[in-house]
Design a protein around this motif. Structure first.
Motif, PDB file in Angstrom:
ATOM      1  N   THR A 177      33.286  10.004 -13.737  1.00 55.52           N
ATOM      2  CA  THR A 177      32.345  11.103 -13.560  1.00 55.52           C
ATOM      3  C   THR A 177      32.118  11.388 -12.086  1.00 55.52           C
ATOM      4  OG1 THR A 177      31.233  10.541 -15.640  1.00 55.52           O
ATOM      5  CG2 THR A 177      30.000  11.892 -14.076  1.00 55.52           C
ATOM      6  N   SER A 178      32.069  10.322 -11.280  1.00 59.21           N
ATOM      7  CA  SER A 178      31.867  10.498  -9.845  1.00 59.21           C
ATOM      8  C   SER A 178      33.032  11.254  -9.209  1.00 59.21           C
ATOM      9  CB  SER A 178      31.686   9.142  -9.169  1.00 59.21           C
ATOM     10  OG  SER A 178      32.798   8.290  -9.423  1.00 59.21           O
TER      11      SER A 178
ATOM     12  N   THR B 232      32.473  14.925 -10.128  1.00 62.89           N
ATOM     13  CA  THR B 232      31.321  15.413  -9.369  1.00 62.89           C
ATOM     14  C   THR B 232      31.707  15.703  -7.931  1.00 62.89           C
ATOM     15  OG1 THR B 232      29.800  14.149 -10.766  1.00 62.89           O
ATOM     16  CG2 THR B 232      28.987  14.845  -8.610  1.00 62.89           C
TER      17      THR B 232
ATOM     18  N   GLU C  39      33.665  18.936  -7.680  1.00 63.53           N
ATOM     19  CA  GLU C  39      32.766  20.072  -7.890  1.00 63.53           C
ATOM     20  C   GLU C  39      31.867  20.299  -6.679  1.00 63.53           C
ATOM     21  OE1 GLU C  39      30.049  21.880 -11.459  1.00 63.53           O
ATOM     22  OE2 GLU C  39      31.950  20.846 -11.751  1.00 63.53           O
ATOM     23  N   ARG C  40      31.379  19.241  -6.089  1.00 62.75           N
ATOM     24  CA  ARG C  40      30.453  19.363  -4.954  1.00 62.75           C
ATOM     25  C   ARG C  40      31.159  19.892  -3.711  1.00 62.75           C
ATOM     26  NH1 ARG C  40      29.329  15.600  -1.127  1.00 62.75           N
ATOM     27  NH2 ARG C  40      30.124  13.857  -2.387  1.00 62.75           N
TER      28      ARG C  40
END
Length: 404
Positions: free
Chosen positions: A173-174, A177, A180-181
């Motif tokens: 998930t990291s 993320t 996306e960030r």
């Protein structure tokens, strides 16, 4: 060496340095999944005619496959290759690994491709001005991925195709993320043969913030001549937040030496061990060697910050001591890794020990720190005919071997 079959042809690929006893291949299902997607994407193959960047290509499998075009190849036995794409591709490979880039060169050669069929960039080089397709082999280090996405983000645009790949154990998930960030909206594919793809759409409204790398920290007060000094760590380098326990034990055990001598910090990481050798003996010539370009940048930054801009030292990207002048080193300091990418092995340590013996003058010393359970003393006694324990704690041991 093994053969990878792709829609672009069959490729003979190997890791570097090539070892016929090594059971690990130069590619895996994640590389194959990405290559299939480029050719078989729903809606048509990905247009690769623009600026193509491959980040984190471990042994050159992706770059070699993407460079396999009839216009780029030299004549080879036609049964080995069955290329079907006619456009000339010259991908840019961005890698933190000297060994990975050497593997790419060797794989281009063994598959009949010119040496300039792939442009080899390091993670410290400036990215291409414009990136139309960005392919990302997800690295083990999330920090390295963060740093590289920040460095590449200003060069992508809304039309850039961004596809990542990795085994399911490498994509968390990291990871999503982070994409996306830094770049924009991100989603994943279904898993195929335990591999997964990442699809990211760069957006103009992304507020990614500043790149947090490199980072620095102060050394503890009980590590000899470098106590309290500042260490600089670029992303992906071992022990980025604090001094690791093994290096701490080595620093506390280093001998007081004087006089002109050649010291090698082998597998230097952030360079703190070589810095200690240089500061404790102002007459020493110190060579920092690592296969990671991020590590060498860290070592040089750490050294310059603490030893001064004019202090003499060399920083060399290399396959250990393979190309080091034999019989010219007086002291080799080494904290060998026991893994390469995701494979755990003592092969790297063994090669470092053999290289050290060849590089040392008669009477020269190899100092090694490692986990007690790895049993490095056995290898060193076999190789040098001697080995003594200099220091130990419940987890680590510092060993000294002398070239007789």
């Amino acid at each position: 060496m093994d053969r990878m079959t792709t829609a672009r042809g069959d490729l003979d690929l190997a890791r570097f340095p090539q070892d016929t006893r090594d059971p690990l291949r130069a590619w895996d299902a994640a590389d194959e999944y990405l290559l299939r997607h480029l050719d078989e994407r729903e809606g048509g193959p990905v247009d690769l005619s623009g600026s193509l960047v491959v980040l984190g290509d471990r042994w050159g499998a992706l770059a070699t496959a993407l460079a396999t075009t009839p216009a780029a190849r030299r004549p080879v036995h036609e049964s080995v290759h069955r290329p079907i794409h006619q456009q000339i591709l010259r991908p840019v490979q961005i890698s933190d690994s000297f060994l990975g880039q050497q593997a790419t060169r060797a794989n281009l050669e063994r598959n009949g491709l010119d040496a300039d069929a792939v442009r080899l960039h390091t993670t410290r080089d400036a990215p291409p001005d414009r990136i139309d397709v960005l392919l990302v082999r997800v690295p083990k280090s999330l920090a390295l991925l963060e740093d590289q996405l920040h460095r590449l983000a200003p060069h992508v645009h809304e039309g850039t195709v961004v596809v990542g790949t990795g085994m399911v154990t490498e994509i968390h998930t990291s990871t999503l993320t982070l994409f996306e960030r830094v770049l924009g909206p991100t989603r994943t594919s279904l898993a195929v043969r335990k591999a997964r793809l990442i699809f990211c759409s760069p957006g103009p409204q992304v507020s990614r913030g500043a790149n947090p790398w490199p980072r620095s920290y102060a050394l503890p007060a009980d590590v000899g001549v470098v106590s309290g000094l500042t260490v600089v760590n670029h992303a992906g380098v071992f022990s980025a937040e604090r001094l690791d326990a093994g290096t701490r034990l080595l620093l506390r055990s280093l001998p007081a030496r004087t006089g002109a001598e050649h010291v090698v910090d082998l597998g230097c990481g952030n360079g703190v061990v070589g810095l200690a050798a240089a500061l404790s003996n102002g007459e020493a010539e110190v060579t920092f060697i690592d296969e990671s370009y991020q590590a060498l940048a860290s070592a040089e930054a750490t050294f310059r910050l603490n030893a001064g801009a004019q202090a003499a030292a060399r920083f060399v990207a290399a396959d250990g001591l393979a190309d080091f002048p034999p019989g010219t080193a007086d002291l080799v300091l080494n904290n060998p890794p026991f893994h390469t990418h995701r494979g755990r092995t003592d092969a790297t340590a063994w090669r470092m020990f053999n290289g050290s013996r060849a590089a040392l003058r008669r009477g020269g010393e190899l100092w090694v720190v490692g986990n007690r359970h790895l049993g490095y003393h056995v290898k060193l006694r076999r190789l040098f005919g001697n080995c003594e324990v200099v220091a130990s704690d419940p987890k680590f041991v510092v060993l000294r071997a002398v070239k007789r």
